[in-house]
Design a protein around this motif. Structure first.
Motif, PDB file in Angstrom:
ATOM      1  N   ILE A 123      -0.774 -11.076  -1.134  1.00 47.80           N
ATOM      2  CA  ILE A 123      -1.142 -10.700  -2.501  1.00 47.80           C
ATOM      3  C   ILE A 123      -1.554  -9.238  -2.577  1.00 47.80           C
ATOM      4  O   ILE A 123      -2.174  -8.808  -3.551  1.00 47.80           O
ATOM      5  CB  ILE A 123      -2.276 -11.591  -3.059  1.00 47.80           C
ATOM      6  N   CYS A 124      -1.209  -8.471  -1.545  1.00 48.31           N
ATOM      7  CA  CYS A 124      -1.500  -7.043  -1.541  1.00 48.31           C
ATOM      8  C   CYS A 124      -0.209  -6.296  -1.218  1.00 48.31           C
ATOM      9  O   CYS A 124       0.553  -6.728  -0.352  1.00 48.31           O
ATOM     10  CB  CYS A 124      -2.578  -6.704  -0.510  1.00 48.31           C
ATOM     11  N   GLY A 125       0.024  -5.184  -1.894  1.00 47.29           N
ATOM     12  CA  GLY A 125       1.299  -4.508  -1.744  1.00 47.29           C
ATOM     13  C   GLY A 125       1.397  -3.527  -0.596  1.00 47.29           C
ATOM     14  O   GLY A 125       2.476  -3.050  -0.299  1.00 47.29           O
ATOM     15  N   SER A 126       0.293  -3.211   0.077  1.00 47.16           N
ATOM     16  CA  SER A 126       0.308  -2.114   1.036  1.00 47.16           C
ATOM     17  C   SER A 126      -0.226  -2.538   2.397  1.00 47.16           C
ATOM     18  O   SER A 126      -1.276  -3.181   2.496  1.00 47.16           O
ATOM     19  CB  SER A 126      -0.525  -0.944   0.491  1.00 47.16           C
ATOM     20  N   THR A 127       0.481  -2.135   3.454  1.00 47.27           N
ATOM     21  CA  THR A 127       0.039  -2.408   4.820  1.00 47.27           C
ATOM     22  C   THR A 127      -1.218  -1.616   5.150  1.00 47.27           C
ATOM     23  O   THR A 127      -2.182  -2.162   5.709  1.00 47.27           O
ATOM     24  CB  THR A 127       1.153  -2.053   5.817  1.00 47.27           C
TER      25      THR A 127
ATOM     26  N   GLU B  35       9.712 -11.064 -12.000  1.00 46.83           N
ATOM     27  CA  GLU B  35       8.786 -11.908 -12.769  1.00 46.83           C
ATOM     28  C   GLU B  35       7.574 -12.277 -11.928  1.00 46.83           C
ATOM     29  O   GLU B  35       6.440 -12.298 -12.434  1.00 46.83           O
ATOM     30  CB  GLU B  35       9.516 -13.163 -13.243  1.00 46.83           C
ATOM     31  N   ALA B  36       7.793 -12.559 -10.647  1.00 48.75           N
ATOM     32  CA  ALA B  36       6.676 -12.875  -9.751  1.00 48.75           C
ATOM     33  C   ALA B  36       5.729 -11.684  -9.646  1.00 48.75           C
ATOM     34  O   ALA B  36       4.500 -11.842  -9.658  1.00 48.75           O
ATOM     35  CB  ALA B  36       7.199 -13.265  -8.363  1.00 48.75           C
ATOM     36  N   ALA B  37       6.298 -10.471  -9.545  1.00 45.91           N
ATOM     37  CA  ALA B  37       5.459  -9.269  -9.477  1.00 45.91           C
ATOM     38  C   ALA B  37       4.653  -9.088 -10.759  1.00 45.91           C
ATOM     39  O   ALA B  37       3.461  -8.745 -10.716  1.00 45.91           O
ATOM     40  CB  ALA B  37       6.338  -8.045  -9.228  1.00 45.91           C
ATOM     41  N   SER B  38       5.277  -9.328 -11.892  1.00 44.24           N
ATOM     42  CA  SER B  38       4.588  -9.182 -13.183  1.00 44.24           C
ATOM     43  C   SER B  38       3.458 -10.198 -13.326  1.00 44.24           C
ATOM     44  O   SER B  38       2.325  -9.849 -13.691  1.00 44.24           O
ATOM     45  CB  SER B  38       5.584  -9.356 -14.336  1.00 44.24           C
ATOM     46  N   VAL B  39       3.762 -11.451 -13.028  1.00 46.78           N
ATOM     47  CA  VAL B  39       2.756 -12.517 -13.125  1.00 46.78           C
ATOM     48  C   VAL B  39       1.605 -12.239 -12.167  1.00 46.78           C
ATOM     49  O   VAL B  39       0.422 -12.396 -12.522  1.00 46.78           O
ATOM     50  CB  VAL B  39       3.399 -13.885 -12.825  1.00 46.78           C
ATOM     51  N   ALA B  40       1.928 -11.822 -10.943  1.00 51.23           N
ATOM     52  CA  ALA B  40       0.896 -11.554  -9.948  1.00 51.23           C
ATOM     53  C   ALA B  40      -0.016 -10.412 -10.396  1.00 51.23           C
ATOM     54  O   ALA B  40      -1.246 -10.495 -10.249  1.00 51.23           O
ATOM     55  CB  ALA B  40       1.545 -11.219  -8.606  1.00 51.23           C
ATOM     56  N   ALA B  41       0.564  -9.347 -10.950  1.00 55.42           N
ATOM     57  CA  ALA B  41      -0.246  -8.213 -11.398  1.00 55.42           C
ATOM     58  C   ALA B  41      -1.178  -8.621 -12.539  1.00 55.42           C
ATOM     59  O   ALA B  41      -2.364  -8.259 -12.554  1.00 55.42           O
ATOM     60  CB  ALA B  41       0.668  -7.064 -11.840  1.00 55.42           C
TER      61      ALA B  41
ATOM     62  N   MET C 290      -0.793  -5.040  -8.371  1.00 55.27           N
ATOM     63  CA  MET C 290      -1.411  -6.295  -7.962  1.00 55.27           C
ATOM     64  C   MET C 290      -2.384  -6.054  -6.817  1.00 55.27           C
ATOM     65  O   MET C 290      -3.517  -6.563  -6.822  1.00 55.27           O
ATOM     66  CB  MET C 290      -0.331  -7.290  -7.532  1.00 55.27           C
ATOM     67  N   GLY C 291      -1.958  -5.261  -5.826  1.00 53.66           N
ATOM     68  CA  GLY C 291      -2.827  -4.968  -4.692  1.00 53.66           C
ATOM     69  C   GLY C 291      -4.096  -4.261  -5.115  1.00 53.66           C
ATOM     70  O   GLY C 291      -5.183  -4.534  -4.587  1.00 53.66           O
ATOM     71  N   THR C 292      -3.986  -3.370  -6.093  1.00 60.47           N
ATOM     72  CA  THR C 292      -5.160  -2.654  -6.602  1.00 60.47           C
ATOM     73  C   THR C 292      -6.161  -3.614  -7.237  1.00 60.47           C
ATOM     74  O   THR C 292      -7.362  -3.585  -6.929  1.00 60.47           O
ATOM     75  CB  THR C 292      -4.727  -1.603  -7.642  1.00 60.47           C
ATOM     76  N   PHE C 293      -5.681  -4.493  -8.104  1.00 57.88           N
ATOM     77  CA  PHE C 293      -6.573  -5.429  -8.790  1.00 57.88           C
ATOM     78  C   PHE C 293      -7.154  -6.468  -7.827  1.00 57.88           C
ATOM     79  O   PHE C 293      -8.308  -6.884  -7.975  1.00 57.88           O
ATOM     80  CB  PHE C 293      -5.828  -6.120  -9.932  1.00 57.88           C
ATOM     81  N   VAL C 294      -6.365  -6.867  -6.858  1.00 62.53           N
ATOM     82  CA  VAL C 294      -6.835  -7.833  -5.860  1.00 62.53           C
ATOM     83  C   VAL C 294      -7.983  -7.236  -5.052  1.00 62.53           C
ATOM     84  O   VAL C 294      -8.979  -7.905  -4.754  1.00 62.53           O
ATOM     85  CB  VAL C 294      -5.664  -8.255  -4.950  1.00 62.53           C
ATOM     86  N   SER C 295      -7.837  -5.967  -4.677  1.00 60.72           N
ATOM     87  CA  SER C 295      -8.901  -5.304  -3.912  1.00 60.72           C
ATOM     88  C   SER C 295     -10.162  -5.173  -4.750  1.00 60.72           C
ATOM     89  O   SER C 295     -11.275  -5.389  -4.257  1.00 60.72           O
ATOM     90  CB  SER C 295      -8.424  -3.924  -3.449  1.00 60.72           C
ATOM     91  N   ILE C 296     -10.002  -4.827  -6.031  1.00 60.87           N
ATOM     92  CA  ILE C 296     -11.161  -4.708  -6.917  1.00 60.87           C
ATOM     93  C   ILE C 296     -11.861  -6.055  -7.079  1.00 60.87           C
ATOM     94  O   ILE C 296     -13.092  -6.133  -7.116  1.00 60.87           O
ATOM     95  CB  ILE C 296     -10.728  -4.155  -8.292  1.00 60.87           C
ATOM     96  N   ALA C 297     -11.067  -7.126  -7.142  1.00 61.14           N
ATOM     97  CA  ALA C 297     -11.643  -8.459  -7.319  1.00 61.14           C
ATOM     98  C   ALA C 297     -12.401  -8.949  -6.082  1.00 61.14           C
ATOM     99  O   ALA C 297     -13.145  -9.932  -6.159  1.00 61.14           O
ATOM    100  CB  ALA C 297     -10.537  -9.454  -7.671  1.00 61.14           C
ATOM    101  N   GLY C 298     -12.216  -8.288  -4.944  1.00 57.78           N
ATOM    102  CA  GLY C 298     -12.936  -8.670  -3.726  1.00 57.78           C
ATOM    103  C   GLY C 298     -12.337  -9.846  -2.991  1.00 57.78           C
ATOM    104  O   GLY C 298     -13.031 -10.522  -2.225  1.00 57.78           O
TER     105      GLY C 298
END
Length: 435
Positions: A114-118, A248-254, A72-80
């Motif tokens: 909405i990002c997985g990494s500090t 399920e929240a992690a799956s939906v978010a990703a 999820m964090g990867t896709f969120v970063s790509i989405a800007g």
């Protein structure tokens, strides 16, 4: 019993020696754990446990949320989304003294949800917010210190990888940990805002005032950030309302983050593969640490180290709160030598039985541990976020960044003190949701 305890102590010393020799934490844990296990219970049993434990961890349903949140964090970063959130926050507060600092805290807190990494959160805003703050005349110390502190907020904001790791090792419910973090996270954000207010009050030149944006520009900024806010609402609303489990929240978010990245036409094959590769590498590293932690824990259990420490502390005849304070001071000292997350995972098998035996809740202790991680990421000499920001902006000396984080270190210490004095800050919400 005495021999076993001495042997357990030697295992701990051996582990720290390997870490000081730059052996990766996962391999240090596995090496000492297997050797200690083999000496006490036989080599066949040790290698059999080493073979079965990874399979048991990989089949752990709770751990499936770990790579999903990283994706999820990867896709969120790509989405800007990070830039959209920062621009929206700055549009409403940039004209106030210290407004960009407030915006950085708010945007990092929102992006952290909405990002997985500090480190990813801190690095992202180091690239986005730092140049803008310096361009508008903010002092390098204040700007870099604010971003460093804001980046660490991710540790305390669900979904937090540190919380998931703690729950797996401590065998507690991830949802309870997420619920317990809500009020401490809000308290930390408030005290960080207060630190900014005090700093700009004492030193107005550190944060010049910018021009006020017209309402049309503000609304446009909010509209651009709407997908990120929608993702936050779906994840948090579904999780805390009981519609989703954590997995399920992690799956939906990703999946939603991937959809948003595709809809914005920012996802390329190269970016997708690189993002999945980074998420896979981080997942493997965390799984390896958990395998090592499990083997090492079993080694110490065989040596009866936790039992010996519980008995020794019980014979001291001191108040339980005094023991908690001493443990917190010990973690602060340990954090000046070792990376704090590793220190917590190494010591948890020994320390947690002591805390539980004193009558304290493991969820509360987990929140304290997370705040400790947050503090260790910015306090000298091993502040990993400070090193990260210095790498992004080498023109800003390390001592300047450390000077800038001092007000936020004070704020984090105050959070620790309040949580220790009033455990209900962390425990009220999970207890209320359980009724």
């Amino acid at each position: 019993m005495l021999f076993r305890s001495v042997f357990g102590a030697l295992c701990i010393v051996g582990l720290f020696a390997l870490i000081l020799l730059q052996v990766p934490i996962a391999f240090a844990l596995i090496t000492v754990g297997v050797i200690g296990f083999g000496v006490q219970a036989g080599w066949a049993s040790a290698f059999q446990f080493l073979a079965s434990e990874p399979a048991a961890l990989l089949s752990n349903v709770d751990l499936s949320s770990l790579p999903l949140f990283l994706m999820m964090g990867t896709f969120v970063s790509i989405a800007g989304f990070s830039q959209d959130m920062y621009v929206a926050a700055a549009a409403f507060s940039g004209h106030r003294r210290g407004g960009l600092a407030y915006a950085t805290i708010g945007a990092c807190a929102a992006f952290g949800s909405i990002c997985g990494s500090t480190t990813a959160t801190a690095a992202t805003f180091g690239k986005i917010a730092l140049p803008e703050m310096l361009r508008r005349g903010y002092s390098p110390a204040f700007a870099s210190g604010t971003i460093a502190a804001a980046g660490t907020l991710k540790s305390l904001i669900p979904p937090s990888l540190i919380m998931i790791l703690y729950c797996v090792v401590a065998k507690t419910f991830i949802f309870d940990m997420f619920a317990a973090a809500v009020f401490p996270a809000l308290l930390t954000i408030a005290l960080n805002m207060l630190a900014i207010a005090v700093t700009v009050r004492l030193n107005p030149s550190a944060a010049p005032v910018s021009e006020r944006l017209p309402w049309r520009d503000r609304l446009n900024a909010v509209a651009n950030a709407a997908p990120a806010l929608l993702l936050m609402l779906i994840v948090f609303g579904g999780l805390y309302s009981g519609v989703f489990t954590v997995n399920e929240a992690a799956s939906v978010a990703a999946v939603l983050a991937l959809v948003f990245a595709l809809a914005r036409r920012r996802l390329t094959w190269t970016g997708l593969l690189q993002g999945l590769y980074q998420a896979a590498c981080a997942s493997v590293m965390l799984y390896m640490i958990l395998v090592g932690s499990s083997v090492f824990t079993y080694c110490l259990t065989l040596a009866r180290v936790p039992e010996a420490l519980v008995a020794a502390i019980g014979s001291l005849h001191v108040a339980p709160f005094t023991v908690i304070v001493l443990l917190m001071v010990g973690y602060l000292i340990l954090g000046t030598v070792f990376e704090e997350l590793s220190a917590i995972l190494i010591t948890l098998p020994v320390v947690l039985p002591i805390v539980v035996n004193l009558g304290y809740d493991p969820i509360w202790w987990g929140i304290l541990n997370v705040v400790q991680v947050e503090l260790a990421m910015i306090h000298p000499p091993m502040g990993i976020i400070v090193f990260l920001l210095h790498g992004l902006a080498p023109e800003i000396p390390m001592r300047t960044i450390y000077r800038g984080v001092v007000p936020f270190i004070v704020a984090d210490i105050l959070v620790l003190v309040l949580l220790m004095l009033f455990p209900g800050i962390a425990l009220w919400l999970p207890q209320a949701l359980a009724r």
